[in-house]
Write a protein that holds these residues in place. Structure first.
Motif, short mmCIF file in Angstrom:
data_model
loop_
_atom_site.label_atom_id
_atom_site.label_comp_id
_atom_site.label_asym_id
_atom_site.label_seq_id
_atom_site.Cartn_x
_atom_site.Cartn_y
_atom_site.Cartn_z
N ILE A 290 0.83 -1.21 0.00
CA ILE A 290 0.00 0.00 0.00
C ILE A 290 0.86 1.26 0.00
CG2 ILE A 290 -1.64 1.35 1.38
CD1 ILE A 290 -2.79 -1.39 2.31
N GLU A 291 1.94 1.26 0.77
CA GLU A 291 2.77 2.46 0.94
C GLU A 291 3.96 2.52 -0.01
OE1 GLU A 291 3.79 2.29 5.08
OE2 GLU A 291 1.83 3.07 5.70
N GLU A 292 4.04 1.63 -0.98
CA GLU A 292 5.22 1.51 -1.84
C GLU A 292 5.60 2.79 -2.57
OE1 GLU A 292 6.93 -1.57 -5.18
OE2 GLU A 292 4.84 -1.67 -4.60
N ASP A 293 4.65 3.48 -3.18
CA ASP A 293 4.99 4.67 -3.94
C ASP A 293 4.84 5.97 -3.14
OD1 ASP A 293 2.26 4.75 -3.80
OD2 ASP A 293 1.92 4.97 -5.95
N GLY A 294 4.40 5.88 -1.90
CA GLY A 294 4.29 7.05 -1.04
C GLY A 294 3.01 7.83 -1.20
N ALA A 295 2.14 7.40 -2.10
CA ALA A 295 0.89 8.13 -2.32
C ALA A 295 -0.14 7.85 -1.23
CB ALA A 295 0.30 7.77 -3.69
N TYR A 296 -0.05 6.69 -0.58
CA TYR A 296 -1.02 6.29 0.43
C TYR A 296 -0.32 5.79 1.69
CZ TYR A 296 -4.12 6.37 -3.59
OH TYR A 296 -4.80 6.75 -4.71
N ALA A 297 -1.04 5.86 2.79
CA ALA A 297 -0.54 5.33 4.06
C ALA A 297 -1.54 4.28 4.56
CB ALA A 297 -0.41 6.44 5.10
N ALA A 298 -1.04 3.16 5.06
CA ALA A 298 -1.89 2.09 5.57
C ALA A 298 -2.07 2.27 7.07
CB ALA A 298 -1.27 0.74 5.29
N LYS A 299 -3.30 2.27 7.51
CA LYS A 299 -3.63 2.38 8.93
C LYS A 299 -4.48 1.18 9.32
CE LYS A 299 -1.93 6.53 9.21
NZ LYS A 299 -0.69 6.80 9.88
N ARG A 300 -4.32 0.70 10.52
CA ARG A 300 -5.12 -0.40 11.08
C ARG A 300 -5.19 -1.61 10.14
NH1 ARG A 300 -10.56 1.92 13.36
NH2 ARG A 300 -10.14 3.87 12.36
N VAL A 301 -4.07 -2.22 9.85
CA VAL A 301 -4.03 -3.42 9.01
C VAL A 301 -4.34 -4.63 9.89
CG1 VAL A 301 -2.62 -4.85 7.50
CG2 VAL A 301 -2.32 -2.36 7.49
N SER A 302 -5.37 -5.38 9.52
CA SER A 302 -5.79 -6.57 10.27
C SER A 302 -5.74 -7.79 9.36
CB SER A 302 -7.21 -6.41 10.79
OG SER A 302 -7.31 -5.28 11.61
N VAL A 303 -5.34 -8.92 9.93
CA VAL A 303 -5.25 -10.16 9.17
C VAL A 303 -6.01 -11.24 9.92
CG1 VAL A 303 -3.69 -11.92 8.25
CG2 VAL A 303 -2.98 -9.54 8.26
N TRP A 304 -6.90 -11.94 9.21
CA TRP A 304 -7.61 -13.09 9.77
C TRP A 304 -7.17 -14.30 8.96
CZ3 TRP A 304 -9.96 -8.43 8.82
CH2 TRP A 304 -10.47 -7.76 9.93
N ALA A 305 -6.84 -15.38 9.64
CA ALA A 305 -6.39 -16.59 8.98
C ALA A 305 -7.25 -17.77 9.42
CB ALA A 305 -4.94 -16.86 9.32
N LYS A 306 -7.66 -18.58 8.46
CA LYS A 306 -8.42 -19.78 8.76
C LYS A 306 -7.51 -21.00 8.66
CE LYS A 306 -12.97 -18.14 7.53
NZ LYS A 306 -14.18 -18.43 6.78
N LYS A 307 -8.03 -22.10 9.07
CA LYS A 307 -7.25 -23.32 9.21
C LYS A 307 -6.62 -23.78 7.91
CE LYS A 307 -7.57 -27.92 11.18
NZ LYS A 307 -8.44 -28.87 11.84
N ARG A 308 -7.29 -23.74 6.82
CA ARG A 308 -6.80 -24.30 5.56
C ARG A 308 -6.10 -23.28 4.66
NH1 ARG A 308 -7.83 -29.52 5.74
NH2 ARG A 308 -9.79 -30.17 6.67
N GLY A 309 -5.58 -22.21 5.23
CA GLY A 309 -4.80 -21.26 4.46
C GLY A 309 -5.57 -20.10 3.87
N HIS A 310 -6.85 -19.97 4.20
CA HIS A 310 -7.62 -18.83 3.73
C HIS A 310 -7.27 -17.61 4.57
CE1 HIS A 310 -10.15 -21.35 1.20
NE2 HIS A 310 -10.15 -22.21 2.19
#
Length: 85
Positions: A46-66
């Motif tokens: 998201i922040e690679e080119d500096g145009a945007y900033a990422a806030k509150r990044v959340s990750v949910w993971a399920k058992k089979r890799g989803h």
């Protein structure tokens, strides 16, 4: 002491939000990635080119890799706006 071990075992079996995600399995070996690594990579993209900033990044993971990633994206710079009459 034994009841505490049993409780810990049951909690780890039924816990929904896993800290690691199994990416691939080959024979008895497996490749895993942590949720923190996935969040870090999403932030980097998201922040690679500096145009945007990422806030509150959340990750949910399920058992089979989803995996589900949610992030609040904000502009990195302020644009001047004008009203048209």
């Amino acid at each position: 002491m034994h009841s505490e071990c049993g409780f810990t075992l049951l909690r780890s079996i039924f816990k929904r939000n896993r800290k690691t995600v199994i990416v691939a399995k080959e024979g008895g070996d497996q490749i895993t990635v942590t949720r923190d690594a996935i969040a870090s990579q999403a932030t980097h993209v998201i922040e690679e080119d500096g145009a945007y900033a990422a806030k509150r990044v959340s990750v949910w993971a399920k058992k089979r890799g989803h995996v589900r990633v949610a992030a609040r994206v904000q502009p990195g710079c302020v644009l001047s706006t004008q009203t048209v009459q």
